[in-house]
Scaffold this motif. Structure first.
Motif, PDB file in Angstrom:
ATOM      1  N   LEU A  44       1.049  -1.117   0.125  1.00  0.00           N
ATOM      2  CA  LEU A  44       0.206  -0.045   0.041  1.00  0.00           C
ATOM      3  C   LEU A  44       0.876   1.181   0.184  1.00  0.00           C
ATOM      4  CD1 LEU A  44      -2.978   0.990   0.245  1.00  0.00           C
ATOM      5  CD2 LEU A  44      -2.331   1.152   2.704  1.00  0.00           C
ATOM      6  N   THR A  45       0.829   2.087  -0.871  1.00  0.00           N
ATOM      7  CA  THR A  45       1.517   3.251  -1.194  1.00  0.00           C
ATOM      8  C   THR A  45       0.610   4.366  -0.885  1.00  0.00           C
ATOM      9  OG1 THR A  45       1.382   3.298  -3.432  1.00  0.00           O
ATOM     10  CG2 THR A  45       3.255   2.146  -2.394  1.00  0.00           C
ATOM     11  N   PHE A  46       1.002   5.768  -1.407  1.00  0.00           N
ATOM     12  CA  PHE A  46       0.426   6.973  -1.424  1.00  0.00           C
ATOM     13  C   PHE A  46      -0.982   6.955  -2.148  1.00  0.00           C
ATOM     14  CE2 PHE A  46       4.259   7.210  -3.842  1.00  0.00           C
ATOM     15  CZ  PHE A  46       3.932   7.473  -4.915  1.00  0.00           C
ATOM     16  N   GLU A  52      -2.152  14.914  -4.852  1.00  0.00           N
ATOM     17  CA  GLU A  52      -2.466  16.342  -5.072  1.00  0.00           C
ATOM     18  C   GLU A  52      -1.464  17.309  -4.551  1.00  0.00           C
ATOM     19  OE1 GLU A  52      -6.446  18.959  -4.114  1.00  0.00           O
ATOM     20  OE2 GLU A  52      -6.065  17.412  -2.867  1.00  0.00           O
ATOM     21  N   LYS A  53      -1.034  16.898  -3.414  1.00  0.00           N
ATOM     22  CA  LYS A  53       0.324  17.866  -2.838  1.00  0.00           C
ATOM     23  C   LYS A  53       1.392  18.023  -3.857  1.00  0.00           C
ATOM     24  CE  LYS A  53      -0.974  17.876   1.793  1.00  0.00           C
ATOM     25  NZ  LYS A  53      -1.654  19.348   1.919  1.00  0.00           N
ATOM     26  N   ILE A  54       1.677  16.737  -4.430  1.00  0.00           N
ATOM     27  CA  ILE A  54       2.918  16.667  -5.385  1.00  0.00           C
ATOM     28  C   ILE A  54       2.617  17.522  -6.608  1.00  0.00           C
ATOM     29  CG2 ILE A  54       4.159  15.109  -6.844  1.00  0.00           C
ATOM     30  CD1 ILE A  54       4.171  13.033  -4.600  1.00  0.00           C
ATOM     31  N   SER A  55       1.297  17.351  -7.104  1.00  0.00           N
ATOM     32  CA  SER A  55       1.057  17.949  -8.490  1.00  0.00           C
ATOM     33  C   SER A  55       1.190  19.458  -8.201  1.00  0.00           C
ATOM     34  CB  SER A  55      -0.392  17.557  -8.976  1.00  0.00           C
ATOM     35  OG  SER A  55      -1.482  18.189  -8.005  1.00  0.00           O
ATOM     36  N   GLU A  82      -3.603  17.042 -12.220  1.00  0.00           N
ATOM     37  CA  GLU A  82      -2.292  17.314 -13.474  1.00  0.00           C
ATOM     38  C   GLU A  82      -1.527  16.143 -13.575  1.00  0.00           C
ATOM     39  OE1 GLU A  82      -2.578  20.224 -15.038  1.00  0.00           O
ATOM     40  OE2 GLU A  82      -4.180  21.056 -13.602  1.00  0.00           O
ATOM     41  N   ILE A  83      -2.160  15.001 -13.888  1.00  0.00           N
ATOM     42  CA  ILE A  83      -1.276  13.893 -14.273  1.00  0.00           C
ATOM     43  C   ILE A  83      -1.367  13.937 -15.773  1.00  0.00           C
ATOM     44  CG2 ILE A  83      -1.673  11.302 -14.350  1.00  0.00           C
ATOM     45  CD1 ILE A  83      -1.198  12.366 -11.532  1.00  0.00           C
TER      46      ILE A  83
END
Length: 217
Positions: A44-46, A52-55, A82-83
């Protein structure tokens, strides 16, 4: 030029904003996001809040790899983050063409991934005409730091032949155990997008530029 996709699964998550900043001036890279649900794969990851914060903290293209049992759910829930590239697993769906069509409504690039034991021929010409990227897993999906599976080269060559004959814009991406010892051979076989996590991040920020260039050269 080969695109290098640092896998953020291997970065320092306690300092992720700083980690993103170390790559801001690098050319032709994507940030690879490993989205795992602990069901399709045993990890299980993020999820949504982190992505959303990374974007919001980077202008580098985000490359999301969904190792999940229900990719159709994530098509909708990630559409505002924004993927750039949305990749789901062939093994997670019985109707890949429908999912591709739906994903293309929101994402500039759509890809399909196959596990090491999945036959390449299951990616039909009809599917290849619709996708932008094929992700060949060179380890079993679920955990970083695994050893590279040598049969990957034959899979790359299989799709490179199809790319050359009728799908010239296809991106051939490889993920798992990528390092400077095998990157040249991967590129020679036909890969033009390499995902690397442990290799890039393990020695800290001062090595990131050299690690990325070593994969290209």
């Amino acid at each position: 030029m080969t695109t290098i996709s640092p896998s953020l699964l291997a970065c320092d998550f306690l300092n992720i904003e700083s980690e993103l900043g170390h790559f801001s001036n690098f050319k032709n890279i994507w940030f690879h996001l490993d989205i795992m649900d602990s069901h399709f794969v045993p990890n299980l990851t993020f999820g949504h809040p982190i992505v959303e914060k990374i974007s919001k903290k980077t202008k580098i293209k985000l490359d999301a790899h969904f190792m999940v049992s229900n990719p159709e759910f994530f098509i909708n829930t990630f559409k505002d983050f924004e993927i750039h590239n949305f990749t789901f697993h062939l093994e997670a769906t019985t109707d890949p063409l429908s999912l591709i069509k739906k994903a293309k409504e929101y994402y500039p690039s759509v890809g399909i991934s196959i596990k090491p034991n999945t036959e390449c021929s299951l990616i039909t010409d009809e599917i290849l005409r619709e996708i932008d990227l094929i992700l060949i897993m060179s380890v079993e999906p679920g955990f970083g730091g695994q050893s590279f599976i040598e049969d990957t080269y034959s899979k790359i060559k299989y799709f490179k032949k199809l790319k050359d004959s009728s799908h010239p814009n296809l991106v051939i991406q490889v993920d798992g155990g990528v390092n400077k010892e095998n990157s040249h051979k991967l590129i020679k076989a036909g890969a033009n997008n390499l995902v690397a996590g442990s290799y890039i991040f393990k020695d800290g920020p001062s090595s990131y530029s050299a690690k990325i260039e070593s994969l290209r050269s």
